[in-house]
Design a protein around this motif. Structure first.
Motif, PDB file in Angstrom:
ATOM      1  N   LEU A   1       0.834  -1.203   0.000  1.00 30.69           N
ATOM      2  CA  LEU A   1       0.000   0.000   0.000  1.00 30.69           C
ATOM      3  C   LEU A   1       0.867   1.252   0.000  1.00 30.69           C
ATOM      4  O   LEU A   1       0.558   2.230  -0.696  1.00 30.69           O
ATOM      5  CB  LEU A   1      -0.932  -0.009   1.209  1.00 30.69           C
ATOM      6  N   ALA A   2       1.964   1.235   0.744  1.00 33.29           N
ATOM      7  CA  ALA A   2       2.881   2.376   0.738  1.00 33.29           C
ATOM      8  C   ALA A   2       3.414   2.625  -0.670  1.00 33.29           C
ATOM      9  O   ALA A   2       3.544   3.776  -1.109  1.00 33.29           O
ATOM     10  CB  ALA A   2       4.025   2.130   1.710  1.00 33.29           C
ATOM     11  N   SER A   3       3.686   1.542  -1.397  1.00 29.70           N
ATOM     12  CA  SER A   3       4.162   1.674  -2.774  1.00 29.70           C
ATOM     13  C   SER A   3       3.077   2.264  -3.674  1.00 29.70           C
ATOM     14  O   SER A   3       3.362   3.097  -4.539  1.00 29.70           O
ATOM     15  CB  SER A   3       4.594   0.298  -3.294  1.00 29.70           C
ATOM     16  N   GLU A   4       1.815   1.835  -3.473  1.00 28.97           N
ATOM     17  CA  GLU A   4       0.702   2.390  -4.245  1.00 28.97           C
ATOM     18  C   GLU A   4       0.572   3.894  -4.013  1.00 28.97           C
ATOM     19  O   GLU A   4       0.332   4.669  -4.954  1.00 28.97           O
ATOM     20  CB  GLU A   4      -0.607   1.701  -3.855  1.00 28.97           C
ATOM     21  N   LEU A   5       0.726   4.299  -2.767  1.00 33.18           N
ATOM     22  CA  LEU A   5       0.612   5.724  -2.438  1.00 33.18           C
ATOM     23  C   LEU A   5       1.729   6.524  -3.096  1.00 33.18           C
ATOM     24  O   LEU A   5       1.495   7.623  -3.609  1.00 33.18           O
ATOM     25  CB  LEU A   5       0.645   5.909  -0.920  1.00 33.18           C
ATOM     26  N   GLU A   6       2.931   5.988  -3.090  1.00 38.46           N
ATOM     27  CA  GLU A   6       4.052   6.674  -3.745  1.00 38.46           C
ATOM     28  C   GLU A   6       3.820   6.794  -5.243  1.00 38.46           C
ATOM     29  O   GLU A   6       4.059   7.845  -5.843  1.00 38.46           O
ATOM     30  CB  GLU A   6       5.350   5.918  -3.470  1.00 38.46           C
ATOM     31  N   GLU A   7       3.339   5.701  -5.855  1.00 43.02           N
ATOM     32  CA  GLU A   7       3.067   5.721  -7.280  1.00 43.02           C
ATOM     33  C   GLU A   7       1.979   6.741  -7.610  1.00 43.02           C
ATOM     34  O   GLU A   7       2.082   7.499  -8.593  1.00 43.02           O
ATOM     35  CB  GLU A   7       2.622   4.333  -7.745  1.00 43.02           C
ATOM     36  N   ALA A   8       0.926   6.781  -6.788  1.00 35.73           N
ATOM     37  CA  ALA A   8      -0.173   7.707  -7.027  1.00 35.73           C
ATOM     38  C   ALA A   8       0.279   9.155  -6.879  1.00 35.73           C
ATOM     39  O   ALA A   8      -0.098  10.023  -7.670  1.00 35.73           O
ATOM     40  CB  ALA A   8      -1.326   7.413  -6.071  1.00 35.73           C
ATOM     41  N   ALA A   9       1.108   9.422  -5.876  1.00 34.42           N
ATOM     42  CA  ALA A   9       1.607  10.780  -5.681  1.00 34.42           C
ATOM     43  C   ALA A   9       2.475  11.211  -6.864  1.00 34.42           C
ATOM     44  O   ALA A   9       2.379  12.350  -7.347  1.00 34.42           O
ATOM     45  CB  ALA A   9       2.398  10.864  -4.378  1.00 34.42           C
ATOM     46  N   ALA A  10       3.319  10.301  -7.347  1.00 33.34           N
ATOM     47  CA  ALA A  10       4.160  10.619  -8.502  1.00 33.34           C
ATOM     48  C   ALA A  10       3.308  10.872  -9.736  1.00 33.34           C
ATOM     49  O   ALA A  10       3.594  11.782 -10.532  1.00 33.34           O
ATOM     50  CB  ALA A  10       5.145   9.480  -8.752  1.00 33.34           C
ATOM     51  N   GLU A  11       2.246  10.097  -9.911  1.00 28.69           N
ATOM     52  CA  GLU A  11       1.360  10.277 -11.060  1.00 28.69           C
ATOM     53  C   GLU A  11       0.621  11.608 -10.964  1.00 28.69           C
ATOM     54  O   GLU A  11       0.417  12.294 -11.972  1.00 28.69           O
ATOM     55  CB  GLU A  11       0.364   9.122 -11.137  1.00 28.69           C
ATOM     56  N   ALA A  12       0.213  11.994  -9.756  1.00 33.68           N
ATOM     57  CA  ALA A  12      -0.443  13.287  -9.577  1.00 33.68           C
ATOM     58  C   ALA A  12       0.483  14.423  -9.974  1.00 33.68           C
ATOM     59  O   ALA A  12       0.077  15.391 -10.631  1.00 33.68           O
ATOM     60  CB  ALA A  12      -0.884  13.450  -8.118  1.00 33.68           C
ATOM     61  N   SER A  13       1.742  14.322  -9.592  1.00 35.09           N
ATOM     62  CA  SER A  13       2.718  15.342  -9.942  1.00 35.09           C
ATOM     63  C   SER A  13       2.941  15.408 -11.448  1.00 35.09           C
ATOM     64  O   SER A  13       3.013  16.492 -12.043  1.00 35.09           O
ATOM     65  CB  SER A  13       4.034  15.068  -9.207  1.00 35.09           C
ATOM     66  N   ARG A  14       3.054  14.222 -12.091  1.00 37.99           N
ATOM     67  CA  ARG A  14       3.222  14.197 -13.547  1.00 37.99           C
ATOM     68  C   ARG A  14       2.016  14.805 -14.254  1.00 37.99           C
ATOM     69  O   ARG A  14       2.152  15.568 -15.216  1.00 37.99           O
ATOM     70  CB  ARG A  14       3.435  12.748 -14.026  1.00 37.99           C
ATOM     71  N   PHE A  15       0.830  14.448 -13.778  1.00 35.73           N
ATOM     72  CA  PHE A  15      -0.393  14.983 -14.361  1.00 35.73           C
ATOM     73  C   PHE A  15      -0.404  16.512 -14.272  1.00 35.73           C
ATOM     74  O   PHE A  15      -0.763  17.205 -15.227  1.00 35.73           O
ATOM     75  CB  PHE A  15      -1.602  14.416 -13.613  1.00 35.73           C
ATOM     76  N   ASP A  16       0.002  17.037 -13.149  1.00 35.61           N
ATOM     77  CA  ASP A  16       0.021  18.481 -12.944  1.00 35.61           C
ATOM     78  C   ASP A  16       0.952  19.163 -13.943  1.00 35.61           C
ATOM     79  O   ASP A  16       0.601  20.180 -14.544  1.00 35.61           O
ATOM     80  CB  ASP A  16       0.461  18.780 -11.511  1.00 35.61           C
ATOM     81  N   VAL A  17       2.123  18.584 -14.134  1.00 34.34           N
ATOM     82  CA  VAL A  17       3.089  19.174 -15.062  1.00 34.34           C
ATOM     83  C   VAL A  17       2.571  19.092 -16.498  1.00 34.34           C
ATOM     84  O   VAL A  17       2.576  20.084 -17.240  1.00 34.34           O
ATOM     85  CB  VAL A  17       4.457  18.473 -14.938  1.00 34.34           C
TER      86      VAL A  17
END
Length: 400
Positions: free
Chosen positions: A57-73
């Motif tokens: 689950l910690a890995s899922e959260l990290e992946e989701a946070a990274a995807e949110a950042s990419r989406f923003d850019v």
């Protein structure tokens, strides 16, 4: 307190004094009104709590946070002039979770003052609350939360916009008594202290941003600090936190659309959180964030393509305000003459000069509204894209 456990809420028994005259009530309602005690939640303070989710689950959260950042850019670069389209979509999805639905046309019309009655007006107010969330400068605090709620509930005759509640609120059971309710929020005089504790939790530097957003949202919904609008304000709080921490700087990531697709899992995750298990809400937010990025990109690309099609068929001179009008229609797909005068600085006599060619090309459709003695214009392709996004967001994912 540090550790990997998350305490369940406690309860306290309180006396209930009915405010209702029983003469006009049904027999069942009179029974409910006669009940004299109920159990209200006593949430734990969380500012010093830390939770270590399972490794997967910690890995899922990290992946989701990274995807949110990419989406923003990505979206910030590709859709810089049209970011409002994501904001409106997120606001509509957040309202739909509360069973408040309206077409994109009704919401956009309410925003420009055509008709603010019904759900269209309510969702338009939610757009303003989301804008307030994205305007938060620095860490989220109690005044910012109250401002978001005030924007959400503006003009409400039955509740006090921006004011902490001074009465019990509950979920389920009878509408006239908290006795026997599924969940009764904490006693109203606990609200200010609990909100201050929540604000401190959101400001801690040693908790990941997405975990803070998920647990902070669940705690906010547990506190239920207002008499109404708690769900929509709580989801606006998520956006304020993502913006304040810098994870998402430019766009409104449509997280509510991701939550909406999860159906009953959203309610079940909040229930599990209150029972002392925060992992379901963390998992739900990770999945919702990933889905939000996927659907947000799809909507963004659809809007970009529509705008490109318009550019290919419009023949206005390069410096014409018609091009500015096309950009405005992506952000605000329903406009009036007053809108064009305010947003584009057009003189009243010049409005039709820019509108009529777009009517001929089918980019705009005209609608006369007798009760306001006026005319408005809508961009049907943008409205259809928004309605399609809403339909996709409403498709339930299988529960796990």
């Amino acid at each position: 307190m540090h550790g990997t456990t998350w305490p369940a809420i406690a309860h306290e028994t309180l006396e209930w004094r009915s405010r209702y005259d029983t003469d006009g009530l049904s027999r069942r309602q009179r029974v409910d009104a006669a009940l004299r005690s109920y159990d209200a939640a006593v949430p734990p303070v969380i500012a010093e709590l830390r939770h270590a989710p399972p490794a997967a689950l910690a890995s899922e959260l990290e992946e989701a946070a990274a995807e949110a950042s990419r989406f923003d850019v990505e979206m910030g670069i590709e859709l810089a002039p049209y970011l409002g389209i994501l904001l409106r979509s997120e606001s509509a999805a957040s309202s739909t979770i509360e069973n408040l639905t309206a077409s994109a046309r009704a919401v956009a019309a309410a925003e420009v003052g055509i008709d603010s009655r019904g759900n269209g007006g309510i969702i338009a107010a939610n757009v303003q609350a989301m804008r307030r969330a994205l305007e938060v400068d620095g860490p989220v605090d109690a005044p910012a939360i109250r401002q978001m709620h005030a924007a959400l509930m503006v003009g409400d005759r039955w509740h006090e916009p921006g004011q902490w509640r001074a009465e019990p609120v509950w979920i389920g059971g009878s509408s006239i008594s908290p006795c026997g309710a599924t969940y009764v929020a904490p006693r109203h005089d606990r609200v200010p202290e609990l909100i201050d504790d929540l604000v401190r939790f959101l400001a801690t530097p040693d908790v990941s941003v997405l975990q803070q957003a998920a647990l902070g949202h669940a705690q906010f919904e547990t506190i239920h600090p207002f008499t109404d609008g708690n769900g929509r304000t709580g989801r606006a709080l998520v956006h304020a936190h993502l913006r304040a921490t810098g994870l998402v700087r430019q766009v409104a990531l449509p997280v509510s659309a991701g939550l909406l697709a999860s159906g009953r899992a959203y309610v079940d995750a909040l229930t599990a959180y209150r029972a002392g298990d925060p992992d379901p809400v963390l998992r739900l937010f990770a999945e919702a964030t990933l889905r939000a990025a996927t659907e947000g990109r799809r909507l963004g690309h659809e809007v970009r393509d529509i705008r490109a099609t318009w550019s290919a068929i419009v023949t206005a001179r390069p410096q014409s305000r018609t091009w500015d009008l096309l950009d405005l229609l992506v952000r605000q797909p329903v406009v009036t003459a007053a809108t064009l005068q305010t947003e584009l600085g057009l003189a009243p006599g010049h409005v039709r000069r820019h509108v009529d060619p777009l009517l001929e090309l089918g980019i705009l459709k005209e609608q006369r509204v007798h009760r306001v003695r006026g005319t408005y214009w809508r961009a049907p392709e943008i409205l259809t894209a928004l309605d399609d996004f809403a339909a996709r967001s409403g498709r339930r994912l299988p529960l796990r």
